[in-house]
Design a protein around this motif. Structure first.
Motif, short mmCIF file in Angstrom:
data_model
loop_
_atom_site.label_atom_id
_atom_site.label_comp_id
_atom_site.label_asym_id
_atom_site.label_seq_id
_atom_site.Cartn_x
_atom_site.Cartn_y
_atom_site.Cartn_z
N PRO A 81 0.81 -1.23 0.00
CA PRO A 81 0.00 0.00 0.00
C PRO A 81 0.84 1.28 0.00
O PRO A 81 0.44 2.28 -0.59
N ALA A 82 2.00 1.26 0.62
CA ALA A 82 2.88 2.43 0.60
C ALA A 82 3.39 2.68 -0.82
O ALA A 82 3.50 3.84 -1.26
N ASN A 83 3.67 1.62 -1.55
CA ASN A 83 4.11 1.77 -2.94
C ASN A 83 2.98 2.31 -3.82
O ASN A 83 3.22 3.12 -4.72
N VAL A 84 1.76 1.86 -3.55
CA VAL A 84 0.61 2.39 -4.29
C VAL A 84 0.44 3.88 -3.99
O VAL A 84 0.23 4.69 -4.89
N LYS A 85 0.55 4.24 -2.71
CA LYS A 85 0.43 5.65 -2.33
C LYS A 85 1.49 6.49 -3.04
O LYS A 85 1.21 7.58 -3.53
N MET A 86 2.70 5.97 -3.10
CA MET A 86 3.77 6.71 -3.78
C MET A 86 3.44 6.91 -5.26
O MET A 86 3.61 8.00 -5.80
N ALA A 87 2.96 5.87 -5.90
CA ALA A 87 2.61 5.98 -7.33
C ALA A 87 1.51 7.01 -7.54
O ALA A 87 1.56 7.79 -8.50
N VAL A 88 0.52 7.01 -6.67
CA VAL A 88 -0.58 7.98 -6.78
C VAL A 88 -0.06 9.39 -6.51
O VAL A 88 -0.34 10.33 -7.26
N ARG A 91 2.06 10.91 -9.42
CA ARG A 91 1.51 10.84 -10.77
C ARG A 91 1.71 12.12 -11.57
O ARG A 91 1.68 12.09 -12.80
N HIS A 92 1.93 13.26 -10.90
CA HIS A 92 2.13 14.53 -11.61
C HIS A 92 3.59 14.97 -11.63
O HIS A 92 3.88 16.07 -12.07
N ARG A 93 4.47 14.13 -11.18
CA ARG A 93 5.90 14.47 -11.18
C ARG A 93 6.48 14.23 -12.56
O ARG A 93 5.84 13.63 -13.43
N PRO A 94 7.72 14.67 -12.77
CA PRO A 94 8.37 14.42 -14.06
C PRO A 94 8.39 12.92 -14.40
O PRO A 94 8.40 12.07 -13.50
N ALA A 95 8.41 12.62 -15.69
CA ALA A 95 8.30 11.24 -16.17
C ALA A 95 9.26 10.25 -15.49
O ALA A 95 8.83 9.15 -15.13
N PRO A 96 10.55 10.57 -15.30
CA PRO A 96 11.43 9.58 -14.65
C PRO A 96 11.00 9.22 -13.23
O PRO A 96 11.03 8.06 -12.85
N ALA A 99 7.79 7.17 -13.47
CA ALA A 99 8.12 5.81 -13.92
C ALA A 99 8.72 4.98 -12.78
O ALA A 99 8.41 3.80 -12.64
N ALA A 100 9.57 5.60 -11.98
CA ALA A 100 10.18 4.88 -10.84
C ALA A 100 9.12 4.47 -9.84
O ALA A 100 9.13 3.34 -9.34
N ALA A 101 8.19 5.38 -9.56
CA ALA A 101 7.14 5.07 -8.58
C ALA A 101 6.22 3.97 -9.08
O ALA A 101 5.87 3.04 -8.34
N VAL A 102 5.83 4.04 -10.35
CA VAL A 102 4.96 3.02 -10.92
C VAL A 102 5.73 1.70 -11.08
O VAL A 102 5.18 0.62 -10.85
N GLY A 103 7.01 1.79 -11.41
CA GLY A 103 7.83 0.59 -11.59
C GLY A 103 8.02 -0.21 -10.31
O GLY A 103 8.28 -1.41 -10.36
N ARG A 104 7.89 0.45 -9.18
CA ARG A 104 8.01 -0.25 -7.90
C ARG A 104 6.87 -1.24 -7.68
O ARG A 104 7.03 -2.23 -6.96
N LEU A 105 5.72 -0.97 -8.27
CA LEU A 105 4.54 -1.81 -8.02
C LEU A 105 4.76 -3.26 -8.47
O LEU A 105 4.63 -4.18 -7.65
N PRO A 106 5.09 -3.51 -9.73
CA PRO A 106 5.30 -4.90 -10.13
C PRO A 106 6.58 -5.51 -9.54
O PRO A 106 6.71 -6.74 -9.50
N LEU A 107 7.49 -4.69 -9.06
CA LEU A 107 8.72 -5.20 -8.45
C LEU A 107 8.43 -6.01 -7.19
O LEU A 107 9.20 -6.89 -6.82
#
Length: 126
Positions: A81-88, A91-96, A99-107
């Motif tokens: 859930p902390a990784n989901v919160k980070m991705a949410v 979501r408006h940060r620069p692309a890299p 991408a890092a925040a969203v990439g943590r989810l499947p990791l």
């Protein structure tokens, strides 16, 4: 040293390094603590750091490896859930950064499978 013997030590090293960063750079972890949890984010940051250090020690020791590796798998699921919160939140940060925040989810999936594999390999060596 065969890969099956290195794997638990690498997992323990990952957990130990992550645990230490909860104390050396706590603000980054405070920011991803879900607000639904009681208490302060810093308390959760420190508690999860202690948990990671304890899991690292348990995984490193052959006698406690199986139980600690199973607890590590559960821990990786529990922090999702902390990784989901980070991705949410990112979501408006620069692309890299996004991408890092969203990439943590499947990791989390290979981390859980790695911990379970360490536990499974420890069964025959108990």
């Amino acid at each position: 040293m065969p890969r099956s013997e290195r794997s638990p030590l690498l997992l323990a090293g990952l957990l130990a390094a992550a645990g230490v960063t909860h104390f050396t750079a706590p603000r980054q972890y405070d920011a991803v603590v879900p607000s639904a949890l009681p208490g302060t984010p810093r308390t959760w940051t420190y508690a999860s750091g202690v948990a990671e250090l304890a899991l690292a020690a348990g995984v490193a020791l052959p006698r406690t490896r199986k139980a600690a590796a199973l607890a590590t798998a559960a821990f990786f699921v529990g922090v999702f859930p902390a990784n989901v919160k980070m991705a949410v939140d990112w979501r408006h940060r620069p692309a890299p950064q996004k991408a890092a925040a969203v990439g943590r989810l499947p990791l989390q999936i290979p981390l859980v499978l790695w911990a379970r594999g360490v536990a499974r390999n420890a069964e025959g060596r108990s």
